[in-house]
Design an enzyme around this catalytic site. Structure first.
Site, PDB file in Angstrom:
ATOM      1  N   TYR A  63       0.824  -1.216   0.000  1.00  0.00           N
ATOM      2  CA  TYR A  63       0.000   0.000   0.000  1.00  0.00           C
ATOM      3  C   TYR A  63       0.858   1.265   0.000  1.00  0.00           C
ATOM      4  CZ  TYR A  63      -4.457  -2.270  -0.069  1.00  0.00           C
ATOM      5  OH  TYR A  63      -5.540  -2.991  -0.500  1.00  0.00           O
ATOM      6  N   GLN A  97     -15.157   3.307  -7.263  1.00  0.00           N
ATOM      7  CA  GLN A  97     -14.520   2.166  -6.602  1.00  0.00           C
ATOM      8  C   GLN A  97     -13.061   2.499  -6.290  1.00  0.00           C
ATOM      9  OE1 GLN A  97     -15.787  -1.737  -8.726  1.00  0.00           O
ATOM     10  NE2 GLN A  97     -16.214  -0.099 -10.178  1.00  0.00           N
ATOM     11  N   ASP A 100      -7.910   6.252  -4.905  1.00  0.00           N
ATOM     12  CA  ASP A 100      -6.720   7.087  -5.158  1.00  0.00           C
ATOM     13  C   ASP A 100      -6.878   8.572  -4.845  1.00  0.00           C
ATOM     14  OD1 ASP A 100      -8.164   8.030  -7.440  1.00  0.00           O
ATOM     15  OD2 ASP A 100      -7.163   6.587  -8.772  1.00  0.00           O
ATOM     16  N   HIS A 115     -15.026   1.808  -1.947  1.00  0.00           N
ATOM     17  CA  HIS A 115     -13.973   0.927  -1.434  1.00  0.00           C
ATOM     18  C   HIS A 115     -12.973   1.646  -0.534  1.00  0.00           C
ATOM     19  CE1 HIS A 115     -14.848  -1.994  -5.005  1.00  0.00           C
ATOM     20  NE2 HIS A 115     -15.711  -2.124  -4.021  1.00  0.00           N
TER      21      HIS A 115
HETATM   22  C1  BJW Z   1      -9.954   2.006 -19.188  1.00  0.00           C
HETATM   23  C2  BJW Z   1      -8.794   2.597 -19.543  1.00  0.00           C
HETATM   24  C3  BJW Z   1      -8.901   3.914 -19.948  1.00  0.00           C
HETATM   25  C4  BJW Z   1      -8.268   0.643 -19.003  1.00  0.00           C
HETATM   26  N1  BJW Z   1     -10.089   4.516 -19.948  1.00  0.00           N
HETATM   27  N2  BJW Z   1     -11.150   2.511 -19.167  1.00  0.00           N
HETATM   28  C5  BJW Z   1     -21.245 -11.949  -5.968  1.00  0.00           C
HETATM   29  C6  BJW Z   1     -20.759 -12.742  -6.984  1.00  0.00           C
HETATM   30  C7  BJW Z   1     -19.427 -13.130  -6.997  1.00  0.00           C
HETATM   31  C8  BJW Z   1     -18.543 -12.728  -5.984  1.00  0.00           C
HETATM   32  C9  BJW Z   1     -19.024 -11.945  -4.987  1.00  0.00           C
HETATM   33  C10 BJW Z   1     -20.357 -11.565  -4.986  1.00  0.00           C
HETATM   34  N3  BJW Z   1     -20.538 -10.764  -3.897  1.00  0.00           N
HETATM   35  C11 BJW Z   1     -19.366 -10.630  -3.241  1.00  0.00           C
HETATM   36  C12 BJW Z   1     -18.419 -11.338  -3.864  1.00  0.00           C
HETATM   37  C13 BJW Z   1     -16.994 -11.454  -3.441  1.00  0.00           C
HETATM   38  C14 BJW Z   1     -16.162 -10.273  -3.882  1.00  0.00           C
HETATM   39  C15 BJW Z   1     -16.188 -10.184  -5.404  1.00  0.00           C
HETATM   40  O1  BJW Z   1     -16.826  -9.348  -6.010  1.00  0.00           O
HETATM   41  N4  BJW Z   1     -15.448 -11.050  -6.071  1.00  0.00           N
HETATM   42  C16 BJW Z   1     -15.384 -11.039  -7.548  1.00  0.00           C
HETATM   43  C17 BJW Z   1     -14.023 -10.523  -8.008  1.00  0.00           C
HETATM   44  C18 BJW Z   1     -15.666 -12.414  -8.060  1.00  0.00           C
HETATM   45  N5  BJW Z   1     -16.632  -9.023  -3.303  1.00  0.00           N
HETATM   46  C19 BJW Z   1     -16.329  -8.667  -2.054  1.00  0.00           C
HETATM   47  O2  BJW Z   1     -15.661  -9.391  -1.332  1.00  0.00           O
HETATM   48  C20 BJW Z   1     -16.844  -7.328  -1.566  1.00  0.00           C
HETATM   49  N6  BJW Z   1     -17.426  -7.456  -0.300  1.00  0.00           N
HETATM   50  C21 BJW Z   1     -18.641  -8.011  -0.122  1.00  0.00           C
HETATM   51  O3  BJW Z   1     -19.338  -8.385  -1.044  1.00  0.00           O
HETATM   52  O4  BJW Z   1     -19.033  -8.110   1.206  1.00  0.00           O
HETATM   53  C22 BJW Z   1     -20.150  -8.936   1.520  1.00  0.00           C
HETATM   54  C23 BJW Z   1     -19.643 -10.340   1.493  1.00  0.00           C
HETATM   55  C24 BJW Z   1     -18.700 -10.727   2.413  1.00  0.00           C
HETATM   56  C25 BJW Z   1     -18.207 -12.026   2.374  1.00  0.00           C
HETATM   57  C26 BJW Z   1     -18.660 -12.924   1.388  1.00  0.00           C
HETATM   58  C27 BJW Z   1     -19.597 -12.481   0.463  1.00  0.00           C
HETATM   59  C28 BJW Z   1     -20.091 -11.181   0.518  1.00  0.00           C
HETATM   60  C29 BJW Z   1     -15.694  -6.341  -1.376  1.00  0.00           C
HETATM   61  C30 BJW Z   1     -14.988  -6.021  -2.640  1.00  0.00           C
HETATM   62  C31 BJW Z   1     -13.777  -5.128  -2.335  1.00  0.00           C
HETATM   63  C32 BJW Z   1     -12.906  -4.899  -3.567  1.00  0.00           C
HETATM   64  N7  BJW Z   1     -11.653  -4.343  -3.152  1.00  0.00           N
HETATM   65  C33 BJW Z   1     -10.692  -3.918  -4.159  1.00  0.00           C
HETATM   66  C34 BJW Z   1      -9.420  -3.420  -3.432  1.00  0.00           C
HETATM   67  C35 BJW Z   1      -9.701  -2.055  -2.803  1.00  0.00           C
HETATM   68  C36 BJW Z   1      -8.518  -1.499  -2.061  1.00  0.00           C
HETATM   69  C37 BJW Z   1      -7.317  -1.301  -2.960  1.00  0.00           C
HETATM   70  O5  BJW Z   1      -7.348  -0.497  -3.914  1.00  0.00           O
HETATM   71  O6  BJW Z   1      -6.321  -1.937  -2.678  1.00  0.00           O
HETATM   72  O7  BJW Z   1     -11.250  -2.874  -4.952  1.00  0.00           O
HETATM   73  S1  BJW Z   1     -10.323  -5.176  -5.368  1.00  0.00           S
HETATM   74  C38 BJW Z   1     -10.208  -4.078  -6.744  1.00  0.00           C
HETATM   75  O8  BJW Z   1     -11.282  -4.342  -7.693  1.00  0.00           O
HETATM   76  C39 BJW Z   1     -10.483  -2.685  -6.171  1.00  0.00           C
HETATM   77  C40 BJW Z   1     -11.336  -2.076  -7.253  1.00  0.00           C
HETATM   78  O9  BJW Z   1     -12.076  -1.005  -6.730  1.00  0.00           O
HETATM   79  C41 BJW Z   1     -12.183  -3.235  -7.690  1.00  0.00           C
HETATM   80  C42 BJW Z   1     -12.817  -3.080  -9.036  1.00  0.00           C
HETATM   81  O10 BJW Z   1     -11.870  -2.977 -10.027  1.00  0.00           O
HETATM   82  P1  BJW Z   1     -12.087  -1.949 -11.234  1.00  0.00           P
HETATM   83  O11 BJW Z   1     -12.109  -0.574 -10.722  1.00  0.00           O
HETATM   84  O12 BJW Z   1     -13.258  -2.374 -12.031  1.00  0.00           O
HETATM   85  O13 BJW Z   1     -10.719  -2.104 -12.041  1.00  0.00           O
HETATM   86  P2  BJW Z   1     -10.225  -3.263 -13.036  1.00  0.00           P
HETATM   87  O14 BJW Z   1      -8.765  -3.241 -13.057  1.00  0.00           O
HETATM   88  O15 BJW Z   1     -10.889  -4.551 -12.754  1.00  0.00           O
HETATM   89  O16 BJW Z   1     -10.776  -2.802 -14.473  1.00  0.00           O
HETATM   90  C43 BJW Z   1     -10.262  -1.664 -15.129  1.00  0.00           C
HETATM   91  C44 BJW Z   1     -11.131  -1.373 -16.346  1.00  0.00           C
HETATM   92  O17 BJW Z   1     -10.666  -0.165 -16.918  1.00  0.00           O
HETATM   93  C45 BJW Z   1     -11.050  -2.441 -17.446  1.00  0.00           C
HETATM   94  O18 BJW Z   1     -12.376  -2.758 -17.864  1.00  0.00           O
HETATM   95  C46 BJW Z   1     -10.289  -1.751 -18.574  1.00  0.00           C
HETATM   96  O19 BJW Z   1     -10.742  -2.158 -19.872  1.00  0.00           O
HETATM   97  C47 BJW Z   1     -10.624  -0.309 -18.308  1.00  0.00           C
HETATM   98  N8  BJW Z   1      -9.637   0.637 -18.783  1.00  0.00           N
HETATM   99  N9  BJW Z   1      -7.758   1.637 -19.380  1.00  0.00           N
HETATM  100  C48 BJW Z   1     -11.173   3.794 -19.558  1.00  0.00           C
HETATM  101  N10 BJW Z   1      -7.789   4.587 -20.328  1.00  0.00           N
END
Ligand code: BJW
Ligand code: ZN
Length: 236
Positions: A63, A97, A100, A115
């Site tokens: 981090y 999400q 930063d 987040h």
């Molecule tokens: C461009 C570009 C340009 C490139 N212009 N675009 C239901 C179904 C399945 C799983 C689950 C579910 N419910 C819960 C879950 C479990 C889990 C989950 O979702 N897992 C999946 C991955 C399968 N979720 C959780 O655990 C959440 N909590 C929760 O649900 O609590 C209740 C619960 C508890 C216990 C069990 C079950 C339920 C919490 C989720 C927390 C996510 N945390 C992170 C880290 C945050 C801290 C840190 O920064 O270190 O959050 S993980 C990471 O992913 C971060 C982001 O916010 C998040 C999303 O990512 P994001 O922003 O979409 O980025 P990328 O990299 O994935 O995508 C980038 C995009 O940009 C791409 O599409 C590119 O094409 C595009 N791009 N350049 C525009 N120039």
């Protein structure tokens, strides 16, 4: 593009759901895809409460390294386009999400942080949450004045989102006539649920992303390209 501009021009309430992609052109790495953080780092070893319990020093090092990258980054034209849009539309909310802080630095004020915030730390003992802009710390893990261990104030996998924050996000999306879905892979829940919620609530959904995502099927318009180029044109 023309349809989307028209929907936004006639909208009274707009929400933008943003993800890591909006900061990519600022040089902040995304999580998934080419060059994404998860190509080199395992989420289960860094972004879960279990990982932190097992090796808080490793998690903190990761981090602090990310804080250093973000500290050197500047908001890009996509962030600035959203900031100037907020000043022109009666009701506009950024639901991000991202941890930063680049939306604030660009000038947005109405921001829901799903987040958490990488620029805050939280004490595991007293629960206190503190602004924390350190990118280097002499002794890791850093400690609170109460002696408890600090953690980054972000939401890890397996952790629930703050209820008040989630309710604010739902409200913003339900109220919106148009919802922009920008730079998110739309695979992380519950954030990804906001896209079908927008649809059900009757909003026009406009996706801005160079790639197709699971949200693309729900979008009324998909603008394919980098948000730093598309947003200034869309929102001008
Ligand atoms: C461009 C570009 C340009 C490139 N212009 N675009 C239901 C179904 C399945 C799983 C689950 C579910 N419910 C819960 C879950 C479990 C889990 C989950 O979702 N897992 C999946 C991955 C399968 N979720 C959780 O655990 C959440 N909590 C929760 O649900 O609590 C209740 C619960 C508890 C216990 C069990 C079950 C339920 C919490 C989720 C927390 C996510 N945390 C992170 C880290 C945050 C801290 C840190 O920064 O270190 O959050 S993980 C990471 O992913 C971060 C982001 O916010 C998040 C999303 O990512 P994001 O922003 O979409 O980025 P990328 O990299 O994935 O995508 C980038 C995009 O940009 C791409 O599409 C590119 O094409 C595009 N791009 N350049 C525009 N120039
Ligand atoms: Zn404390």
């Amino acid at each position: 593009m023309q349809d989307a501009r028209e929907w936004l021009r006639s909208a009274r309430s707009v929400a933008a759901l943003t993800g890591a992609g909006i900061s990519a052109e600022s040089g902040v790495p995304t999580f998934r895809g080419a060059g994404g953080l998860w190509k080199h780092y395992r989420p289960d070893q860094l972004a879960t409460p279990e990982a932190f319990a097992q090796d808080p020093v490793l998690v903190w090092e990761w981090y602090l390294w990310r804080r250093g990258l973000i500290a050197k980054a500047e908001p890009n034209p996509g962030h600035y386009a959203l900031a100037s849009f907020e000043r022109r539309v009666p009701a506009f909310v950024v639901v991000t999400q991202n941890v930063d802080g680049l939306h604030e630095r660009a000038g947005n004020r109405n921001i829901v942080k799903l987040h958490g915030d990488i620029w805050k730390s939280q004490c595991l003992n007293c629960g206190g949450e503190y602004a924390d802009d350190r990118t280097e710390v002499d002794a890791l893990p850093p400690l609170c004045d109460c002696g408890g261990m600090l953690r980054p104030a972000v939401v890890w996998f397996g952790e629930g989102l703050d209820d008040g924050v989630w309710n604010a996000a739902e409200r913003a999306v339900r109220a919106a006539d148009a919802v922009l879905v920008i730079g998110t892979s739309a695979v992380v829940y519950p954030a990804a649920l906001l896209v079908p919620l927008a649809k059900e609530s009757g909003a026009k959904v406009i996706e801005i992303n160079p790639d197709e995502t699971p949200a693309s099927g729900l979008a009324d318009a998909s603008l394919r390209g980098p948000s730093g180029q598309i947003l200034p044109e869309l929102l001008s």
